[in-house]
Design a protein around this motif. Sequence first.
Motif, PDB file in Angstrom:
ATOM      1  N   VAL A  10       0.864  -1.180   0.000  1.00  0.00           N
ATOM      2  CA  VAL A  10       0.000   0.000   0.000  1.00  0.00           C
ATOM      3  C   VAL A  10       0.900   1.228   0.000  1.00  0.00           C
ATOM      4  O   VAL A  10       2.003   1.197   0.540  1.00  0.00           O
ATOM      5  N   TYR A  42      -0.897  -0.497  -4.395  1.00  0.00           N
ATOM      6  CA  TYR A  42      -2.216   0.112  -4.281  1.00  0.00           C
ATOM      7  C   TYR A  42      -2.084   1.532  -3.750  1.00  0.00           C
ATOM      8  O   TYR A  42      -1.580   1.755  -2.639  1.00  0.00           O
ATOM      9  N   GLU A  43      -2.538   2.501  -4.544  1.00  0.00           N
ATOM     10  CA  GLU A  43      -2.562   3.890  -4.089  1.00  0.00           C
ATOM     11  C   GLU A  43      -3.703   4.057  -3.098  1.00  0.00           C
ATOM     12  O   GLU A  43      -4.809   3.561  -3.321  1.00  0.00           O
ATOM     13  N   THR A  44      -3.451   4.794  -2.005  1.00  0.00           N
ATOM     14  CA  THR A  44      -4.481   4.933  -0.975  1.00  0.00           C
ATOM     15  C   THR A  44      -4.992   6.362  -0.814  1.00  0.00           C
ATOM     16  O   THR A  44      -6.007   6.572  -0.147  1.00  0.00           O
ATOM     17  N   LEU A  93      -6.092   7.194  -5.980  1.00  0.00           N
ATOM     18  CA  LEU A  93      -6.918   6.021  -6.258  1.00  0.00           C
ATOM     19  C   LEU A  93      -7.746   6.229  -7.517  1.00  0.00           C
ATOM     20  O   LEU A  93      -7.855   5.330  -8.366  1.00  0.00           O
ATOM     21  N   ARG A 131     -13.526   4.589   1.010  1.00  0.00           N
ATOM     22  CA  ARG A 131     -13.118   4.161   2.351  1.00  0.00           C
ATOM     23  C   ARG A 131     -13.274   2.655   2.519  1.00  0.00           C
ATOM     24  O   ARG A 131     -12.361   1.966   3.012  1.00  0.00           O
ATOM     25  N   LEU A 133     -10.632   0.815   0.401  1.00  0.00           N
ATOM     26  CA  LEU A 133      -9.257   0.916   0.897  1.00  0.00           C
ATOM     27  C   LEU A 133      -9.080   0.247   2.254  1.00  0.00           C
ATOM     28  O   LEU A 133      -8.001  -0.287   2.549  1.00  0.00           O
ATOM     29  N   ARG A 134     -10.104   0.248   3.101  1.00  0.00           N
ATOM     30  CA  ARG A 134      -9.966  -0.339   4.440  1.00  0.00           C
ATOM     31  C   ARG A 134      -9.559  -1.813   4.334  1.00  0.00           C
ATOM     32  O   ARG A 134      -8.738  -2.301   5.125  1.00  0.00           O
ATOM     33  N   LYS A 142      -7.673  -3.132   2.132  1.00  0.00           N
ATOM     34  CA  LYS A 142      -6.242  -3.201   1.795  1.00  0.00           C
ATOM     35  C   LYS A 142      -5.373  -2.808   2.993  1.00  0.00           C
ATOM     36  O   LYS A 142      -4.320  -3.405   3.235  1.00  0.00           O
ATOM     37  N   PHE A 143      -5.787  -1.807   3.745  1.00  0.00           N
ATOM     38  CA  PHE A 143      -5.018  -1.403   4.923  1.00  0.00           C
ATOM     39  C   PHE A 143      -4.875  -2.563   5.914  1.00  0.00           C
ATOM     40  O   PHE A 143      -3.807  -2.780   6.480  1.00  0.00           O
ATOM     41  N   ASN A 191      -5.279   8.313   5.358  1.00  0.00           N
ATOM     42  CA  ASN A 191      -4.708   7.135   4.704  1.00  0.00           C
ATOM     43  C   ASN A 191      -3.215   7.016   4.991  1.00  0.00           C
ATOM     44  O   ASN A 191      -2.670   5.915   5.116  1.00  0.00           O
ATOM     45  N   CYS A 206      -1.143   3.793   6.487  1.00  0.00           N
ATOM     46  CA  CYS A 206       0.003   3.189   5.786  1.00  0.00           C
ATOM     47  C   CYS A 206       1.248   3.177   6.659  1.00  0.00           C
ATOM     48  O   CYS A 206       2.064   2.253   6.585  1.00  0.00           O
TER      49      CYS A 206
END
Length: 483
Positions: free
Chosen positions: A104, A128-130, A135, A190, A193-194, A196-197, A225, A229
């Motif tokens: 990320v 992955y861009e956050t 994004l 959100r 992305l959550r 992926k986080f 974000n 990260c």
Amino acid sequence: MPAFPEAAEAAVRDEVLRGNLRHATGTIRARRAAAVAELSDWAALRAAGAAIKERTLRHLDHYLLQVEERVTAAGGVVHWAADAAEANRIVTDLVRETGEREVVKVKSMATQEIGLNEALAEAGITAYETDLAELIVQLGDDRPSHILVPAIHRNRGEIREIFADRMATWGRPAPDGLTDEPAELAEAARLHLREKFLRARVAVSGANFVVAETGTLAVVESEGNGRMCLTLPETLISVVGIEKIVPTWRDLEVFLQLLPRSSTAERMNPYTSLWTGTTEGDGPRAFHLVLLDNGRSDTLADTVGRQALRCIRCSACLNVCPVYERTGGHAYGSVYPGPIGAILTPQLQGMEDELAASLPYASSLCGACYEVCPVAIDIPDVLVHLRERAANGGAVSRRGTPVRIRPARGHAAERAAMRAAAWAFDRPGALRAAQRLGAATRRLHPRRLPGPGRAWTASRDLPTFPEQSFRDWWTRNRDDRQP
């Protein structure tokens, strides 16, 4: 990429793009002006920021070694990257060592500059861009158009379509019935992305500043974000340009006032994340700092152009630039668009490339960029300096070695015209004769020049010749009784 004039010609015909840019830059510009007006000492802060950056650049070798010492003492590992290829290799190897195939990212212009996402993809690693705007750009197979708001060229309807069509390809799909309401778009991002986080074990970041006295890195952002990260993954890799160093925490205080007001028009950034090495039981277990040169040392060797390295990436110059407002960032063909990109890209990449050689001309030289720059970079001065280099060639530094570059293509007529003008201005009689000839034939002058002169008059009328020169008027009208 095409040279700037060709790319700009296509961009200005896109009415949707121009509308999006006009609305966004106008809004940001007005808010920034109001935020800056709240501080009575803004001019002093600006002067302090410029002075700190200049002092740091003069002693950069000292501060770089200090950063390495402090980061290492705090449990981090420092890597030195001379260019993009070396930086990409270092990061790719570090990710491979973890056994992971996903990372990320918190928005980093340095990683965009070196093409890290593409390099990782070639190695079978997905980045992955956050950041919300990043994004949008990534999902849309697009390129950033702005330093602060990479998706500034997109409107809400376009973003909704991108989310609905592409989110499922990259992870959690967009909710059914998604509209273009900002709250719904933000919630879709959100949720996407959550996931992926919470899964990622490796993160890649940049840094807005590196404090030399402690080896502390700082990232400022508005969405949270970056905080996710920087704290959740087990391994953190930060790729940072060597110009991002500030000597002390006291110096950092100045920039934490200058940056938010100049960029997002906020009194302070909603999220300011600071980290120093590693701490047992708190945050990543492994921290790697990749210090990136990639043309910065060569830029530092240019006594005029080096002031571009003061840049703190606030984007204020983009938001006031009449050229950027009409063409957008894609026309600049670089991760650094707008006025700062017009002086930074040619120095980092070299001006042998046709695109880079055209960028110093992507300006009206109105000076608005200099007026709003929070670290007082005299962008018009550097633009003129680089135009001279494009037209005449000259001595530059490449990988620390002095070399002499040839003039860029298409400037032969300009050089001939300047030589002719210099010859005439050095000979008053010839100049007077040319002025009188021009005045006598003024009604026959075309509005557009033929041949090589067409490039100059394609976007402007040929100035009208006066009926008589000032020298002749003075001779006929002066009062001989005045001393």
